[in-house]
Scaffold this motif. Structure first.
Motif, PDB file in Angstrom:
ATOM      1  N   LEU A 139     -41.247  66.991  63.845  1.00 22.57           N
ATOM      2  CA  LEU A 139     -41.258  67.000  62.140  1.00 22.57           C
ATOM      3  C   LEU A 139     -39.776  66.874  61.754  1.00 22.57           C
ATOM      4  N   GLU A 140     -39.917  65.632  60.505  1.00 24.69           N
ATOM      5  CA  GLU A 140     -38.583  65.109  59.960  1.00 24.69           C
ATOM      6  C   GLU A 140     -38.851  65.128  58.595  1.00 24.69           C
ATOM      7  N   ALA A 141     -37.735  65.632  57.774  1.00 25.84           N
ATOM      8  CA  ALA A 141     -37.654  65.559  56.509  1.00 25.84           C
ATOM      9  C   ALA A 141     -37.512  64.237  55.705  1.00 25.84           C
ATOM     10  N   GLY A 142     -36.892  63.621  56.663  1.00 27.69           N
ATOM     11  CA  GLY A 142     -36.262  62.279  55.939  1.00 27.69           C
ATOM     12  C   GLY A 142     -37.754  61.282  56.097  1.00 27.69           C
ATOM     13  N   CYS A 200     -42.850  62.224  59.431  1.00 28.24           N
ATOM     14  CA  CYS A 200     -41.732  62.010  58.594  1.00 28.24           C
ATOM     15  C   CYS A 200     -42.150  62.725  57.214  1.00 28.24           C
ATOM     16  N   SER A 201     -41.040  62.775  56.503  1.00 26.17           N
ATOM     17  CA  SER A 201     -41.264  63.180  55.141  1.00 26.17           C
ATOM     18  C   SER A 201     -42.155  64.536  55.002  1.00 26.17           C
ATOM     19  N   ALA A 202     -41.688  65.381  56.066  1.00 22.94           N
ATOM     20  CA  ALA A 202     -42.533  66.636  56.143  1.00 22.94           C
ATOM     21  C   ALA A 202     -41.547  67.819  55.485  1.00 22.94           C
ATOM     22  N   ASN A 203     -42.025  68.390  54.455  1.00 23.51           N
ATOM     23  CA  ASN A 203     -41.339  69.427  53.690  1.00 23.51           C
ATOM     24  C   ASN A 203     -41.877  70.732  54.421  1.00 23.51           C
ATOM     25  N   ILE A 204     -41.283  71.371  55.122  1.00 22.43           N
ATOM     26  CA  ILE A 204     -41.809  72.587  55.698  1.00 22.43           C
ATOM     27  C   ILE A 204     -41.593  73.638  54.695  1.00 22.43           C
ATOM     28  N   THR A 205     -42.490  74.449  54.542  1.00 20.29           N
ATOM     29  CA  THR A 205     -42.705  75.575  53.695  1.00 20.29           C
ATOM     30  C   THR A 205     -42.572  77.170  54.295  1.00 20.29           C
ATOM     31  N   SER A 206     -43.260  77.134  55.341  1.00 19.33           N
ATOM     32  CA  SER A 206     -43.151  78.459  55.948  1.00 19.33           C
ATOM     33  C   SER A 206     -43.453  78.300  57.529  1.00 19.33           C
ATOM     34  N   ILE A 210     -38.574  70.540  65.004  1.00 18.21           N
ATOM     35  CA  ILE A 210     -38.101  70.301  63.645  1.00 18.21           C
ATOM     36  C   ILE A 210     -36.602  69.540  63.810  1.00 18.21           C
ATOM     37  N   GLY A 211     -36.933  68.350  63.036  1.00 17.70           N
ATOM     38  CA  GLY A 211     -35.489  67.674  63.184  1.00 17.70           C
ATOM     39  C   GLY A 211     -35.478  66.292  64.221  1.00 17.70           C
ATOM     40  N   ALA A 212     -35.667  65.158  63.563  1.00 23.17           N
ATOM     41  CA  ALA A 212     -35.748  64.093  64.519  1.00 23.17           C
ATOM     42  C   ALA A 212     -34.403  63.331  64.339  1.00 23.17           C
ATOM     43  N   GLY A 213     -33.331  64.085  64.734  1.00 22.59           N
ATOM     44  CA  GLY A 213     -32.060  63.443  65.025  1.00 22.59           C
ATOM     45  C   GLY A 213     -31.900  62.982  66.643  1.00 22.59           C
ATOM     46  N   PRO A 214     -30.936  63.005  67.216  1.00 23.08           N
ATOM     47  CA  PRO A 214     -30.848  62.590  68.514  1.00 23.08           C
ATOM     48  C   PRO A 214     -31.371  63.575  69.280  1.00 23.08           C
ATOM     49  N   ILE A 215     -30.945  64.835  69.223  1.00 23.53           N
ATOM     50  CA  ILE A 215     -31.510  65.898  70.280  1.00 23.53           C
ATOM     51  C   ILE A 215     -33.060  66.176  70.040  1.00 23.53           C
ATOM     52  N   GLY A 216     -33.477  65.920  68.969  1.00 24.09           N
ATOM     53  CA  GLY A 216     -34.955  66.160  68.296  1.00 24.09           C
ATOM     54  C   GLY A 216     -35.681  65.125  69.171  1.00 24.09           C
ATOM     55  N   CYS A 217     -35.291  63.752  68.976  1.00 19.96           N
ATOM     56  CA  CYS A 217     -35.985  62.670  69.572  1.00 19.96           C
ATOM     57  C   CYS A 217     -36.033  62.581  71.220  1.00 19.96           C
ATOM     58  N   GLU A 218     -34.686  63.013  71.559  1.00 24.27           N
ATOM     59  CA  GLU A 218     -34.711  62.943  72.988  1.00 24.27           C
ATOM     60  C   GLU A 218     -35.690  64.081  73.683  1.00 24.27           C
ATOM     61  N   MET A 219     -35.464  65.450  73.094  1.00 22.69           N
ATOM     62  CA  MET A 219     -36.269  66.200  73.836  1.00 22.69           C
ATOM     63  C   MET A 219     -37.707  65.945  73.616  1.00 22.69           C
ATOM     64  N   ALA A 220     -38.261  65.458  72.316  1.00 19.05           N
ATOM     65  CA  ALA A 220     -39.637  65.034  72.118  1.00 19.05           C
ATOM     66  C   ALA A 220     -40.209  64.226  73.181  1.00 19.05           C
ATOM     67  N   GLN A 221     -39.491  63.143  73.399  1.00 23.10           N
ATOM     68  CA  GLN A 221     -40.062  62.340  74.324  1.00 23.10           C
ATOM     69  C   GLN A 221     -39.850  62.884  75.922  1.00 23.10           C
ATOM     70  N   VAL A 241     -31.559  70.500  64.107  1.00 22.70           N
ATOM     71  CA  VAL A 241     -31.125  69.708  62.651  1.00 22.70           C
ATOM     72  C   VAL A 241     -29.641  69.820  62.713  1.00 22.70           C
ATOM     73  N   GLY A 242     -28.878  69.614  63.571  1.00 28.12           N
ATOM     74  CA  GLY A 242     -27.569  69.185  63.446  1.00 28.12           C
ATOM     75  C   GLY A 242     -26.742  70.435  64.006  1.00 28.12           C
ATOM     76  N   ARG A 243     -25.184  70.314  63.803  1.00 30.77           N
ATOM     77  CA  ARG A 243     -24.614  71.394  64.470  1.00 30.77           C
ATOM     78  C   ARG A 243     -23.626  71.916  63.294  1.00 30.77           C
ATOM     79  N   ALA A 244     -23.242  73.337  63.298  1.00 33.58           N
ATOM     80  CA  ALA A 244     -22.306  73.952  62.489  1.00 33.58           C
ATOM     81  C   ALA A 244     -20.913  74.372  63.479  1.00 33.58           C
TER      82      ALA A 244
END
Length: 530
Positions: free
Chosen positions: A256-259, A287-293, A233-244, A320-323
């Motif tokens: 899965l990416e919401a954007g 992409c454009s995936a709105n996860i509901t549950s 969940i999340g196609a930012g840098p971490i998501g894309c690197e680990m997906a591949q 999906v980013g860092r806090a």
């Protein structure tokens, strides 16, 4: 090594919340990143959180107390101590922070293995015969990562920093006033302090996700078995690197990416090149995936999205980013303003609302990169200890996403320049025009350089190539030195190299200077010289 007085603690090395990856043991209870408790992770812990460590006794006032021993904290502590300051460094978990333990180091170790797999599978195109099926020994891949990580860890170790003259405290640090910090019952007095507590994986309030369990970068690298089906969940840098990476290892990966595009902050053309590469590696991109549950059926996890679609997975990775880590620090007692999303609030000189306290790294910066944390810490040393006036905004920050091909960027994007009202001209060169890339069969990349219109001043650049991260520094150096693309055009580059693409961009700029008027003038002059 771990002594009998500090027994190895058992935890479940799994995706938290119930998954089914094998029971394991961790060297430190509650820190899944130290699982499994093999010789390599024991060595890691011996360096970055020694179980027999005895905290020093705090005496007098410190020039600088640093909370957090990630990149920013380590650089601040080592640099200040090297200049003669009395320094204390506090770390609750593992020295080295995310970069060493659950970030840059382990991820790049896996990426290199995944590249080896891809090269073996594509060897026939280079006339090299390979077995029909190239297999991956995932436990061996992970063991290699743990061995290399442990080998790097002495550089960030408690013993090394104690040897540099730093008082290293392993425990929880909390401000008790504007100039005091408590560490496990000891009060440390300081003239200046630096908050460098970093950030952690951000969560999403998706119904059922927490109950079903998910991996983050803090638990991913403790896996000892490859998930057959991995949902990211999340196609930012971490998501894309680990997906591949995991797709190359043999997992069936869904990203899965919401954007509307992967790597949403990057140049759209660059993101499309990387997306094509991921698809070739059999990553299923939604992409454009709105996860509901998220629900669970046995060990299987079911992600529902877009009002009827679903994905079944054995494990879920959340990227999906860092806090920022701002909780439990006693910031209120110190008079330090912060937000749970934006982190510690600092000015351009990295001063907090308490002018005796500074911050550096992911806890306060929007550029959450190891190399940025390093240079922010250097600013803290100058400004906190020597009345410096260095500004974070003066930094030129490059970054890289380590997919294959990589995307590297520095400076402004074209839309950034336009929003600032800066007239811009973009020069683009395809990697298919570079001989070395042709010879190596890797021509899918390109270079875009954004110039202030009418000049050769570089505003920013995006580079897509297998080695983009190694190459972007030439452009960064030119920007920092105030040199333009014309200077790069006059710089001889070895032939054949991929870095010639940067010189070719310089040549392309020079050709724009040959206006019709200049061409006619040259023709007249040359005619007279015949």
């Amino acid at each position: 090594m771990i002594e009998a007085a500090n027994p190895v603690q058992k935890i479940r090395a799994r995706d938290p919340g119930g998954g089914a990856f094998e029971p394991g043991v961790a060297v430190i209870e509650g820190l899944p990143q130290t699982a499994p408790a093999d010789e390599h992770n024991r060595r890691l812990v011996d360096n970055v959180h020694p179980p027999d460590w005895v905290n020093p006794t705090a005496v007098g006032r410190y020039n600088l107390v640093v909370i957090g021993a990630g990149t920013a904290g380590l650089v601040a502590a080592a640099g200040a101590a090297g200049l003669g300051a009395k320094v204390a460094l506090i770390e609750r978990d593992l020295m080295g922070g995310d970069c060493l333990n659950v970030g840059c180091v382990p991820s790049k170790a896996l990426i290199r293995c995944a590249r080896a797999v891809a090269e073996a599978r594509n060897a026939a195109g280079f006339g090299v015969a390979m077995p029909p099926e190239v297999s991956v020994d995932f436990p061996a891949v992970m063991q290699r990562m743990r061995r290399l990580r442990a080998g790097i860890s002495p550089h960030d170790s408690a013993m090394r920093f104690a040897g540099l003259g730093v008082d290293v405290f392993l425990g929880t640090g909390r401000f008790t006033g504007p100039q005091t910090i408590d560490v496990d019952g000891q009060t440390l007095h300081f003239a200046r302090a630096c908050i460098a507590t970093g950030a952690r994986a951000a969560a999403l309030p998706i119904p059922g996700l927490a109950e079903c369990g998910f991996l983050t970068n803090e638990t991913l690298f403790s896996l000892t078995r490859l998930p057959e089906r991995l949902a990211i969940i999340g196609a930012g840098p971490i998501g894309c690197e680990m997906a591949q990476t995991f797709a190359r290892f043999g997992a069936r990966v869904t990203l899965l990416e919401a954007g509307a595009q992967i790597l949403g902050r990057e140049d759209a053309d660059a993101a499309q090149r990387v997306e094509a590469a991921l698809v070739r590696d059999r990553v299923d991109i939604r992409c454009s995936a709105n996860i509901t549950s998220v629900t669970r059926h046995g060990h299987e996890k079911i992600i529902a999205f877009n009002g009827g679609e679903s994905i079944h997975a054995d494990a879920i990775l959340l990227g999906v980013g860092r806090a920022p880590n701002v909780e439990g620090l006693g910031l209120e007692q110190a008079g330090v303003e912060y937000g749970v999303r934006e982190g510690v609030k600092v000015d351009d000189r990295l001063r907090t609302s308490n002018r005796r306290i500074f911050a550096a790294g992911d806890v306060c910066s929007r550029y959450k990169f190891t190399h940025t944390a390093d240079f922010l810490a250097r600013i803290v040393i100058q400004n906190a200890l020597f009345f410096g006036r260095s500004r974070a905004s003066a930094l030129t920050v490059p970054w890289c996403t380590y997919t294959d091909p990589e995307i590297a960027h520095v400076g402004l994007y074209e839309h950034d320049a336009e929003e600032k009202g800066i007239p811009v001209t973009t020069t683009t060169v395809e990697m298919s025009d570079v001989d070395r890339a042709i010879l190596e069969g890797e021509t899918e990349g390109f270079l875009k350089v954004h110039l202030r219109r009418g000049t050769d001043r570089i505003l920013g650049a995006t580079l897509v190539d297998r080695h983009a991260g190694e190459m972007i520094s030439e452009i960064t150096l030119a920007m920092v030195a105030g040199r333009g693309l014309g200077t790069i055009a006059r710089t001889i580059h070895p032939y054949p190299t991929r870095a010639e693409i940067i010189r070719k961009a310089g040549d392309a700029y020079n050709r724009t200077r040959l206006t019709p008027f200049v061409r006619r003038l040259f023709q007249r002059v040359l005619k007279l010289r015949r």
